[in-house]
Design a protein around this motif. Sequence first.
Motif, PDB file in Angstrom:
ATOM      1  N   SER A 277       0.861  -1.184   0.000  1.00  0.00           N
ATOM      2  CA  SER A 277       0.000   0.000   0.000  1.00  0.00           C
ATOM      3  C   SER A 277       0.892   1.227   0.000  1.00  0.00           C
ATOM      4  CB  SER A 277      -0.928  -0.002   1.228  1.00  0.00           C
ATOM      5  OG  SER A 277      -0.181   0.084   2.436  1.00  0.00           O
ATOM      6  N   VAL A 278       0.299   2.379   0.144  1.00  0.00           N
ATOM      7  CA  VAL A 278       1.039   3.640   0.245  1.00  0.00           C
ATOM      8  C   VAL A 278       0.692   4.279   1.578  1.00  0.00           C
ATOM      9  CG1 VAL A 278       1.377   5.948  -0.717  1.00  0.00           C
ATOM     10  CG2 VAL A 278       1.129   3.972  -2.257  1.00  0.00           C
ATOM     11  N   TRP A 279       1.741   4.677   2.328  1.00  0.00           N
ATOM     12  CA  TRP A 279       1.537   5.368   3.607  1.00  0.00           C
ATOM     13  C   TRP A 279       1.857   6.842   3.407  1.00  0.00           C
ATOM     14  CZ3 TRP A 279      -0.859   3.875   7.846  1.00  0.00           C
ATOM     15  CH2 TRP A 279      -0.786   4.719   8.971  1.00  0.00           C
ATOM     16  N   THR A 280       0.896   7.693   3.776  1.00  0.00           N
ATOM     17  CA  THR A 280       1.041   9.140   3.575  1.00  0.00           C
ATOM     18  C   THR A 280       1.059   9.852   4.913  1.00  0.00           C
ATOM     19  OG1 THR A 280      -0.098   9.007   1.448  1.00  0.00           O
ATOM     20  CG2 THR A 280       0.038  11.176   2.479  1.00  0.00           C
ATOM     21  N   HIS A 281       1.972  10.813   5.027  1.00  0.00           N
ATOM     22  CA  HIS A 281       2.084  11.610   6.251  1.00  0.00           C
ATOM     23  C   HIS A 281       2.686  12.962   5.897  1.00  0.00           C
ATOM     24  CE1 HIS A 281       2.915  12.867  10.336  1.00  0.00           C
ATOM     25  NE2 HIS A 281       4.200  12.954  10.066  1.00  0.00           N
ATOM     26  N   ALA A 282       2.046  14.020   6.353  1.00  0.00           N
ATOM     27  CA  ALA A 282       2.568  15.389   6.190  1.00  0.00           C
ATOM     28  C   ALA A 282       2.958  15.678   4.733  1.00  0.00           C
ATOM     29  CB  ALA A 282       3.755  15.622   7.126  1.00  0.00           C
ATOM     30  N   LEU A 283       2.044  15.354   3.828  1.00  0.00           N
ATOM     31  CA  LEU A 283       2.209  15.633   2.396  1.00  0.00           C
ATOM     32  C   LEU A 283       3.336  14.845   1.748  1.00  0.00           C
ATOM     33  CD1 LEU A 283       1.667  19.522   2.352  1.00  0.00           C
ATOM     34  CD2 LEU A 283      -0.024  17.688   2.057  1.00  0.00           C
ATOM     35  N   ARG A 284       3.831  13.828   2.444  1.00  0.00           N
ATOM     36  CA  ARG A 284       4.815  12.920   1.861  1.00  0.00           C
ATOM     37  C   ARG A 284       4.245  11.505   1.897  1.00  0.00           C
ATOM     38  NH1 ARG A 284      10.648  14.614   4.607  1.00  0.00           N
ATOM     39  NH2 ARG A 284      10.665  16.809   3.975  1.00  0.00           N
ATOM     40  N   SER A 285       4.839  10.622   1.113  1.00  0.00           N
ATOM     41  CA  SER A 285       4.325   9.253   1.083  1.00  0.00           C
ATOM     42  C   SER A 285       5.448   8.259   0.838  1.00  0.00           C
ATOM     43  CB  SER A 285       3.247   9.095   0.010  1.00  0.00           C
ATOM     44  OG  SER A 285       3.770   9.355  -1.278  1.00  0.00           O
ATOM     45  N   SER A 286       5.168   7.019   1.163  1.00  0.00           N
ATOM     46  CA  SER A 286       6.121   5.927   0.975  1.00  0.00           C
ATOM     47  C   SER A 286       5.343   4.667   0.657  1.00  0.00           C
ATOM     48  CB  SER A 286       6.945   5.720   2.247  1.00  0.00           C
ATOM     49  OG  SER A 286       7.742   4.545   2.156  1.00  0.00           O
TER      50      SER A 286
END
Length: 320
Positions: A277-286
């Motif tokens: 999946s994609v993890w998003t935090h503070a306008l960034r993602s991984s």
Amino acid sequence: MSSRRLSVLGGLLGTAVAAGAGAFAWGSLIERRLFTLRSETVPVLPPGAESIRVLHVSDLHMAPWQRDKQRWVADLAALKPDLVVVTGDNLGHEDGLIGLRRAFEPFRGIPGVHVHGSNDYYGPLRKNWLRYFQRHTGGLPRRSPNLDTAAMDRFFGETLQWKDLNNAVASLDVRGTALDFFGVDDPHIHRDRLDVLTGLIDELRDDQTSDDDTDVSRHVTLGVAHAPYQRVLNAFVTHGAQMIFAGHTHGGQVCVPGYGALVTNCDIPRTKVKGLSVWTHALRSSFLNVSAGLGTSIYAPVRFACRPEATLIKLVAAQI
């Protein structure tokens, strides 16, 4: 209540009991041994980079008598991965290292990294499994570690030459791409030291920028943890992880077909309990790969609608 109604209710109850017994028999005798290899492709490498095949293994919970699991993992070496990532809970018995040696010895010479899970310190206990439906924030066990973690680490580090990422950083050059790793010890028992990790990452990057031969465009940053707690995933994204590897959840272990996991054993959303999946935090993602793992506690040997798995991830060049 009439005898007819009692008969109907008795028949329904008997059917439910039989269905439950059948599901338990399937999960304990068959499905927990149906090891499967999941494949994913993740575009995180620099343009023009050669692809990298990463084998992600997690939650073996190994006991010495589990020869079928040991053989299955050992056979994965035939895939010739470029890198092995092991995300903890390798031990499931005080003699679990015997099984780990059988499983991982064929990977000698292949680069790898690893972190600990709580079950690499503490042997399994009988417990009330309904507790997993409670809110989980982890915590330190009320007992002393009773597994030989140091011996396992020596096998990984000295025999296999794998990098220890427990609150640590490391770099590896794999097929022409510089892979920068950072990882934490198990967040589920609060062994993660994100405060320490921050300084280590800064030092690694300072060393790289001071090296005149360093081509920053060749570097890819990967984060590794056992339990995917949100505080850890958020910190990893903030530190620039382009992909994160985790385990711990067992994919829910006992799932409902068409619905999925009932529990995650941490605070990750149920929809991200396993898979890519994609993890998003503070306008960034991984990108985030959570492995459903290959084992179970020896005191809860059952899986339902959640086959044990390893993952072969093909890292490829990102599209511009």
